[in-house]
Motif scaffolding. Structure first.
Motif, short mmCIF file in Angstrom:
data_model
loop_
_atom_site.label_atom_id
_atom_site.label_comp_id
_atom_site.label_asym_id
_atom_site.label_seq_id
_atom_site.Cartn_x
_atom_site.Cartn_y
_atom_site.Cartn_z
N LEU A 66 0.85 -1.19 0.00
CA LEU A 66 0.00 0.00 0.00
C LEU A 66 0.88 1.25 0.00
CD1 LEU A 66 -2.74 -1.00 2.62
CD2 LEU A 66 -2.71 -1.42 0.15
N GLU A 76 5.19 -3.78 5.47
CA GLU A 76 4.18 -4.83 5.64
C GLU A 76 4.89 -6.15 5.92
OE1 GLU A 76 1.57 -7.36 6.23
OE2 GLU A 76 0.95 -5.26 6.08
N ASN A 130 -1.34 -4.50 7.47
CA ASN A 130 -2.51 -3.90 6.84
C ASN A 130 -3.60 -4.93 6.57
OD1 ASN A 130 -1.99 -5.12 4.21
ND2 ASN A 130 -0.46 -3.51 3.85
N THR A 163 -4.24 -7.04 4.27
CA THR A 163 -4.71 -7.38 2.93
C THR A 163 -4.12 -8.68 2.39
OG1 THR A 163 -2.95 -6.06 1.89
CG2 THR A 163 -5.04 -4.94 2.37
N ASP A 173 -4.75 -14.32 3.76
CA ASP A 173 -5.75 -15.18 3.14
C ASP A 173 -6.02 -16.37 4.06
OD1 ASP A 173 -3.49 -16.81 2.88
OD2 ASP A 173 -3.25 -16.39 0.74
N ASP A 184 -10.38 3.66 3.35
CA ASP A 184 -10.05 3.73 1.92
C ASP A 184 -9.50 5.08 1.51
OD1 ASP A 184 -10.83 1.14 1.74
OD2 ASP A 184 -12.49 1.46 0.35
N ARG A 239 -5.85 4.63 2.78
CA ARG A 239 -5.10 3.43 2.40
C ARG A 239 -5.33 2.97 0.97
NH1 ARG A 239 -2.61 0.90 6.47
NH2 ARG A 239 -2.68 2.13 8.37
N VAL A 273 -9.42 -1.34 0.05
CA VAL A 273 -8.62 -1.92 1.13
C VAL A 273 -9.51 -2.41 2.27
CG1 VAL A 273 -6.95 -1.37 2.96
CG2 VAL A 273 -6.49 -0.69 0.61
N TYR A 274 -10.54 -1.64 2.61
CA TYR A 274 -11.36 -2.00 3.76
C TYR A 274 -12.06 -3.35 3.56
CZ TYR A 274 -14.35 -1.31 7.85
OH TYR A 274 -14.97 -1.44 9.07
N LYS A 301 -10.92 -5.82 1.91
CA LYS A 301 -9.89 -6.84 2.12
C LYS A 301 -9.62 -7.04 3.62
CE LYS A 301 -7.58 -6.06 -2.31
NZ LYS A 301 -6.34 -5.63 -3.00
N VAL A 302 -9.70 -5.96 4.38
CA VAL A 302 -9.53 -6.04 5.83
C VAL A 302 -10.65 -6.89 6.44
CG1 VAL A 302 -9.68 -4.70 7.96
CG2 VAL A 302 -8.20 -3.92 6.11
N GLN A 353 -12.31 -9.17 5.00
CA GLN A 353 -12.08 -10.56 4.61
C GLN A 353 -11.01 -11.19 5.50
OE1 GLN A 353 -13.78 -12.45 2.17
NE2 GLN A 353 -12.67 -14.02 3.34
#
Length: 457
Positions: free
Chosen positions: A124, A168, A196, A198, A201, A228, A231, A235-236, A238-239, A241
């Protein structure tokens, strides 16, 4: 003896259910209050000790709620009890021996942990990033250097806890190894990782659960709009998730928030905490009030004194009434007896991707470099006794760390953010800046003026 009793009760609480747990929890609560508030061996003000008691109990309650909800797995919990509870929090004979040897050699107790940023790389490009990280950055600490740092604090300090930041951390690679390989190698230590989120997984979450010695603190700026904006778009989602993946595999996680003048009002709203603790299942929240360093320095982004006071009042409600584990840097300085930087006993130091050894993540200046220290046949202990670090610890002592019942204002504990003029005149002599941004800040008269004016408000 007291710590052994508390340790035994805490393990029973985490491993029991129903009425048995309720009974043990009441006993633990009473004994903890007696040990911290009533006995008060360092003779701190009673209010200081009460904050510490509420902080520890809120941590426990936050974890218990998520155990009951089934989003912290029992398999993870078993491993975490060994690393976090018995190791990082309460200690063992091996750690006591290391602590004793350090005191005998240096005349003071060792720090408790380090913060390491093993890579500057990040996927990011956030506005105002304290580390000025970006995807093109190639600065890395080698795996062997990271391993040696952790081995030395493990052996010399008795440390069983470390913090990983960045960049990161999930982008870290060296000699075919990743950050998760570090956690696996030091299985008797517990790690807090700022990320962050993202790149978490399902496979990464599953592996974290199997390791059982890592908790990720995932960065948000508020809700989707605020996150967002700073960042990047998308992005949010993905956070969220990442939250889902971690819940699925039973890994406790938290959020990390940078409080600025623009989002401070959001952090005062009760609904904000309801959303993250109750709906998303976080176990803790770190709030870092904006410190003007790094990319895009802007002293006007710091929360106003009025906002800081409102945030303090909200923090008290979180601890005492809602029993949610929230740490507000720097309003929570009272629970740590002030500033914990400069390698203070029970405190920490910070090492960046270049190996520069700094007092704190938010003090981007250094004298020593860990790679140079190792190359010279020295150890991490040698970095603790530079004039820079010693002056920082001397200020901590004068500000109240050694005075027991008469400390300074620990709601304003930061040596650089809350006492900038003193920092520049008496602590930061003969230091090197971490990067060009830090150099500009140290030399800019307007920056000095703005920081001093902020401190005096």
């Amino acid at each position: 003896m007291v710590s052994e009793v508390l340790s035994g009760l805490l393990v029973k609480i985490l491993e029991s259910k129903g009425k048995t747990r309720d009974f043990v929890l009441r006993e633990f609560d009473k004994k903890l209050f007696r040990a911290i508030v009533e006995n008060n061996p360092k003779r701190r003000p009673r209010r200081v000790q009460e904050y510490k008691y509420f902080m520890l109990m809120s941590m426990l309650w936050s974890v218990l709620r998520n155990i009951d909800r089934g989003i912290i797995s029992h398999e993870y919990l078993k491993r975490a009890v060994q690393t976090l509870v018995n190791g990082a929090l309460l200690g063992n004979k091996e750690q006591e021996d290391a602590n004793r040897k350090f005191k005998e050699q240096y005349g003071t107790a060792p720090p408790a942990f380090v913060v390491i940023s093993p890579t500057m790389a990040c996927n990011l490009h956030c506005k105002g990033c304290y580390a000025a990280s970006h995807s093109g950055a190639r600065f890395n600490l080698s795996y062997s250097i990271v391993k040696r740092i952790l081995q030395e604090i493990h052996d010399f300090w008795g440390a069983r806890f470390a913090v990983i930041s960045g960049g990161e951390p999930m982008m870290y690679k060296s000699d075919g190894k990743t950050i998760l390989d570090i956690f696996n190698e030091f299985s008797d230590m517990f790690f807090l990782m700022y990320t962050n989120g993202t790149l978490i997984d399902e496979e990464k979450a599953r592996r974290m659960a199997a390791l059982g010695n890592i908790t990720p603190a995932i960065s948000v700026e508020g809700y989707e709009k605020e996150t967002d904006e700073r960042r990047g778009k998308g992005v949010y989602k993905k956070v969220l998730q990442a939250f889902e993946n971690l819940r699925k595999y039973g890994v406790p996680f938290g959020v990390s928030i940078t409080a600025t003048r623009h989002n401070a009002e959001l952090l005062i709203e009760p609904e904000f905490y309801d959303f993250y603790f109750d709906e998303q299942g976080i176990s803790y929240m770190w709030i870092f009030q904006y410190m003007p360093i790094g990319r895009g320095i802007d002293t006007q982004l710091m929360p106003t004194p009025e906002q800081r006071l409102k945030m303090l009042e909200r923090w008290e409600v979180c601890l005492k009434e809602e029993r949610r584990f929230v740490a507000d840097f720097w309003n929570s300085g009272i629970v740590s007896d002030g500033c914990i930087a400069y390698g203070r006993p029970g405190g920490y130091l910070y090492i960046d991707w270049n190996g520069n050894i700094m007092p704190c993540v938010f003090v981007p200046y250094y004298v020593d470099n860990i790679k140079e220290i190792f190359a010279a046949g020295k150890t991490i202990n040698d970095a603790l006794f530079s004039e820079f670090f010693k002056k920082g610890r001397e200020w901590q002592l004068r500000y109240g760390y050694e005075y027991g019942a008469q400390p300074g204002n620990w709601f304003m504990p930061c040596s650089i953010r809350d006492h900038y003029d003193n920092f520049k005149r008496h602590i930061a002599s003969m230091v090197k800046p971490e990067d060009e941004n830090a150099k500009v800040a140290l030399e800019d008269p307007s920056y000095h003026k703005a920081m001093v004016e902020y401190d005096e408000k």
